[in-house]
Design a protein around this motif. Structure first.
Motif, PDB file in Angstrom:
ATOM      1  N   TYR A 214       3.937  10.646   0.768  1.00 29.24           N
ATOM      2  CA  TYR A 214       3.594   9.569   0.556  1.00 29.24           C
ATOM      3  C   TYR A 214       4.845   8.446   1.073  1.00 29.24           C
ATOM      4  O   TYR A 214       5.707   8.922   1.142  1.00 29.24           O
ATOM      5  CB  TYR A 214       3.273   9.067  -0.782  1.00 29.24           C
ATOM      6  CG  TYR A 214       1.753   9.615  -1.285  1.00 29.24           C
ATOM      7  CD1 TYR A 214       0.828   8.729  -1.679  1.00 29.24           C
ATOM      8  CD2 TYR A 214       1.680  11.012  -1.582  1.00 29.24           C
ATOM      9  CE1 TYR A 214      -0.276   9.289  -1.950  1.00 29.24           C
ATOM     10  CE2 TYR A 214       0.647  11.582  -2.451  1.00 29.24           C
ATOM     11  CZ  TYR A 214      -0.384  10.389  -2.483  1.00 29.24           C
ATOM     12  OH  TYR A 214      -1.605  10.765  -2.872  1.00 29.24           O
TER      13      TYR A 214
ATOM     14  N   PHE B 272      -4.762   9.976  -2.272  1.00 28.32           N
ATOM     15  CA  PHE B 272      -5.143   8.605  -2.869  1.00 28.32           C
ATOM     16  C   PHE B 272      -4.321   7.587  -2.140  1.00 28.32           C
ATOM     17  O   PHE B 272      -3.167   7.561  -1.889  1.00 28.32           O
ATOM     18  CB  PHE B 272      -4.570   8.378  -4.265  1.00 28.32           C
ATOM     19  CG  PHE B 272      -5.555   9.116  -5.251  1.00 28.32           C
ATOM     20  CD1 PHE B 272      -6.895   8.647  -5.650  1.00 28.32           C
ATOM     21  CD2 PHE B 272      -5.271  10.333  -5.436  1.00 28.32           C
ATOM     22  CE1 PHE B 272      -7.724   9.647  -6.396  1.00 28.32           C
ATOM     23  CE2 PHE B 272      -6.215  11.266  -6.467  1.00 28.32           C
ATOM     24  CZ  PHE B 272      -7.394  10.764  -6.719  1.00 28.32           C
ATOM     25  N   LEU B 273      -5.161   6.408  -1.875  1.00 29.33           N
ATOM     26  CA  LEU B 273      -4.494   5.051  -1.225  1.00 29.33           C
ATOM     27  C   LEU B 273      -4.332   4.137  -2.307  1.00 29.33           C
ATOM     28  O   LEU B 273      -5.122   3.983  -3.364  1.00 29.33           O
ATOM     29  CB  LEU B 273      -5.474   4.293  -0.170  1.00 29.33           C
ATOM     30  CG  LEU B 273      -5.866   5.056   1.073  1.00 29.33           C
ATOM     31  CD1 LEU B 273      -6.808   4.280   1.759  1.00 29.33           C
ATOM     32  CD2 LEU B 273      -4.483   5.128   1.881  1.00 29.33           C
ATOM     33  N   LYS B 274      -3.162   3.848  -2.629  1.00 29.76           N
ATOM     34  CA  LYS B 274      -2.792   2.875  -3.708  1.00 29.76           C
ATOM     35  C   LYS B 274      -2.475   1.620  -3.217  1.00 29.76           C
ATOM     36  O   LYS B 274      -1.423   1.292  -2.727  1.00 29.76           O
ATOM     37  CB  LYS B 274      -1.572   3.497  -4.423  1.00 29.76           C
ATOM     38  CG  LYS B 274      -1.810   5.051  -5.126  1.00 29.76           C
ATOM     39  CD  LYS B 274      -0.623   5.491  -5.470  1.00 29.76           C
ATOM     40  CE  LYS B 274      -0.867   7.066  -6.047  1.00 29.76           C
ATOM     41  NZ  LYS B 274       0.144   7.878  -6.585  1.00 29.76           N
TER      42      LYS B 274
ATOM     43  N   GLN C 162      -1.634  -2.484  -4.189  1.00 36.51           N
ATOM     44  CA  GLN C 162      -1.584  -3.799  -4.804  1.00 36.51           C
ATOM     45  C   GLN C 162      -1.961  -4.976  -4.528  1.00 36.51           C
ATOM     46  O   GLN C 162      -1.747  -5.356  -3.463  1.00 36.51           O
ATOM     47  CB  GLN C 162      -0.121  -3.666  -5.364  1.00 36.51           C
ATOM     48  CG  GLN C 162       0.195  -5.128  -6.272  1.00 36.51           C
ATOM     49  CD  GLN C 162       1.365  -4.915  -6.994  1.00 36.51           C
ATOM     50  OE1 GLN C 162       2.502  -3.874  -6.716  1.00 36.51           O
ATOM     51  NE2 GLN C 162       1.763  -5.493  -7.921  1.00 36.51           N
TER      52      GLN C 162
ATOM     53  N   ILE D  28       0.880  -1.196   0.022  1.00 34.15           N
ATOM     54  CA  ILE D  28      -0.141   0.006   0.035  1.00 34.15           C
ATOM     55  C   ILE D  28       0.782   1.223  -0.044  1.00 34.15           C
ATOM     56  O   ILE D  28       1.955   1.213   0.798  1.00 34.15           O
ATOM     57  CB  ILE D  28      -1.068   0.059   1.186  1.00 34.15           C
ATOM     58  CG1 ILE D  28      -1.866   1.342   1.240  1.00 34.15           C
ATOM     59  CG2 ILE D  28      -0.248  -0.151   2.465  1.00 34.15           C
ATOM     60  CD1 ILE D  28      -2.857   1.508   2.118  1.00 34.15           C
TER      61      ILE D  28
ATOM     62  N   LYS E 297      -3.910  -3.502  -9.143  1.00 32.35           N
ATOM     63  CA  LYS E 297      -4.064  -2.095  -8.658  1.00 32.35           C
ATOM     64  C   LYS E 297      -5.114  -1.591  -8.486  1.00 32.35           C
ATOM     65  O   LYS E 297      -6.109  -1.635  -9.318  1.00 32.35           O
ATOM     66  CB  LYS E 297      -2.968  -1.172  -9.140  1.00 32.35           C
ATOM     67  CG  LYS E 297      -1.431  -1.791  -9.268  1.00 32.35           C
ATOM     68  CD  LYS E 297      -0.532  -0.635  -9.980  1.00 32.35           C
ATOM     69  CE  LYS E 297       0.964  -1.441  -9.971  1.00 32.35           C
ATOM     70  NZ  LYS E 297       1.846  -0.516 -10.318  1.00 32.35           N
ATOM     71  N   LYS E 298      -5.424  -0.970  -7.087  1.00 35.49           N
ATOM     72  CA  LYS E 298      -6.809  -0.159  -6.941  1.00 35.49           C
ATOM     73  C   LYS E 298      -6.342   0.830  -6.004  1.00 35.49           C
ATOM     74  O   LYS E 298      -5.525   1.168  -5.332  1.00 35.49           O
ATOM     75  CB  LYS E 298      -7.471  -1.030  -5.969  1.00 35.49           C
ATOM     76  CG  LYS E 298      -8.795  -0.536  -5.506  1.00 35.49           C
ATOM     77  CD  LYS E 298      -9.633  -1.389  -4.431  1.00 35.49           C
ATOM     78  CE  LYS E 298     -10.876  -0.999  -4.091  1.00 35.49           C
ATOM     79  NZ  LYS E 298     -11.950  -1.135  -5.424  1.00 35.49           N
ATOM     80  N   GLU E 299      -7.026   2.163  -6.650  1.00 38.40           N
ATOM     81  CA  GLU E 299      -6.942   3.498  -5.746  1.00 38.40           C
ATOM     82  C   GLU E 299      -8.232   3.836  -5.249  1.00 38.40           C
ATOM     83  O   GLU E 299      -9.257   3.743  -5.704  1.00 38.40           O
ATOM     84  CB  GLU E 299      -6.461   4.701  -6.801  1.00 38.40           C
ATOM     85  CG  GLU E 299      -4.975   4.512  -7.363  1.00 38.40           C
ATOM     86  CD  GLU E 299      -4.656   5.819  -8.468  1.00 38.40           C
ATOM     87  OE1 GLU E 299      -5.307   6.768  -8.447  1.00 38.40           O
ATOM     88  OE2 GLU E 299      -3.206   5.576  -8.640  1.00 38.40           O
TER      89      GLU E 299
ATOM     90  N   GLN F 295       5.094   3.822   1.574  1.00 37.29           N
ATOM     91  CA  GLN F 295       4.820   2.542   1.404  1.00 37.29           C
ATOM     92  C   GLN F 295       4.771   1.506   2.508  1.00 37.29           C
ATOM     93  O   GLN F 295       5.986   1.699   3.468  1.00 37.29           O
ATOM     94  CB  GLN F 295       5.854   2.061   0.219  1.00 37.29           C
ATOM     95  CG  GLN F 295       5.010   0.749  -0.581  1.00 37.29           C
ATOM     96  CD  GLN F 295       5.922   0.370  -1.591  1.00 37.29           C
ATOM     97  OE1 GLN F 295       7.103   0.797  -1.924  1.00 37.29           O
ATOM     98  NE2 GLN F 295       5.280  -0.506  -2.553  1.00 37.29           N
TER      99      GLN F 295
ATOM    100  N   GLN G 164      -9.750   7.276  -3.252  1.00 39.93           N
ATOM    101  CA  GLN G 164      -9.303   8.650  -2.890  1.00 39.93           C
ATOM    102  C   GLN G 164      -9.756   8.838  -1.358  1.00 39.93           C
ATOM    103  O   GLN G 164     -11.026   8.352  -1.096  1.00 39.93           O
ATOM    104  CB  GLN G 164     -10.215   9.575  -3.752  1.00 39.93           C
ATOM    105  CG  GLN G 164      -9.715  11.157  -3.603  1.00 39.93           C
ATOM    106  CD  GLN G 164     -10.480  12.081  -4.560  1.00 39.93           C
ATOM    107  OE1 GLN G 164     -11.323  11.582  -5.184  1.00 39.93           O
ATOM    108  NE2 GLN G 164      -9.924  13.395  -4.372  1.00 39.93           N
TER     109      GLN G 164
END
Length: 78
Positions: A28, A46-48, A50, A20, A57-59, A30, A61
């Protein structure tokens, strides 16, 4: 690693992830598997994620919140 993203009304997302990337107060950062215990304030961004399933991948807000990591479990309260 497991993640649970919670708002005041419901669980927004719950599942297994590889990593994440989150918008911390100073930028930011990780989180990967076996990360040390950690708590951070989150700012707008945004949360990113994997995802472990299919490595997609999913984002998501967000408008701030709190993130906690403990024993390969990430909990985010928005």
């Amino acid at each position: 690693m497991k993640i649970k993203i919670i708002s005041s009304r419901k669980i927004l997302y719950q599942g297994d992830i590889i990593s994440i990337i989150a918008p911390g107060y100073y930028g930011y950062f990780q989180i990967l598997k076996d990360h040390a215990p950690f708590i951070s304030i989150l700012k707008n961004g945004f949360l990113k994620l994997q995802l472990e399933k299919d490595k997609k991948k999913k984002e998501i807000q967000i408008l701030g919140g709190i993130l906690q990591v403990k024993k390969n479990m990430v909990v985010i309260i928005l």
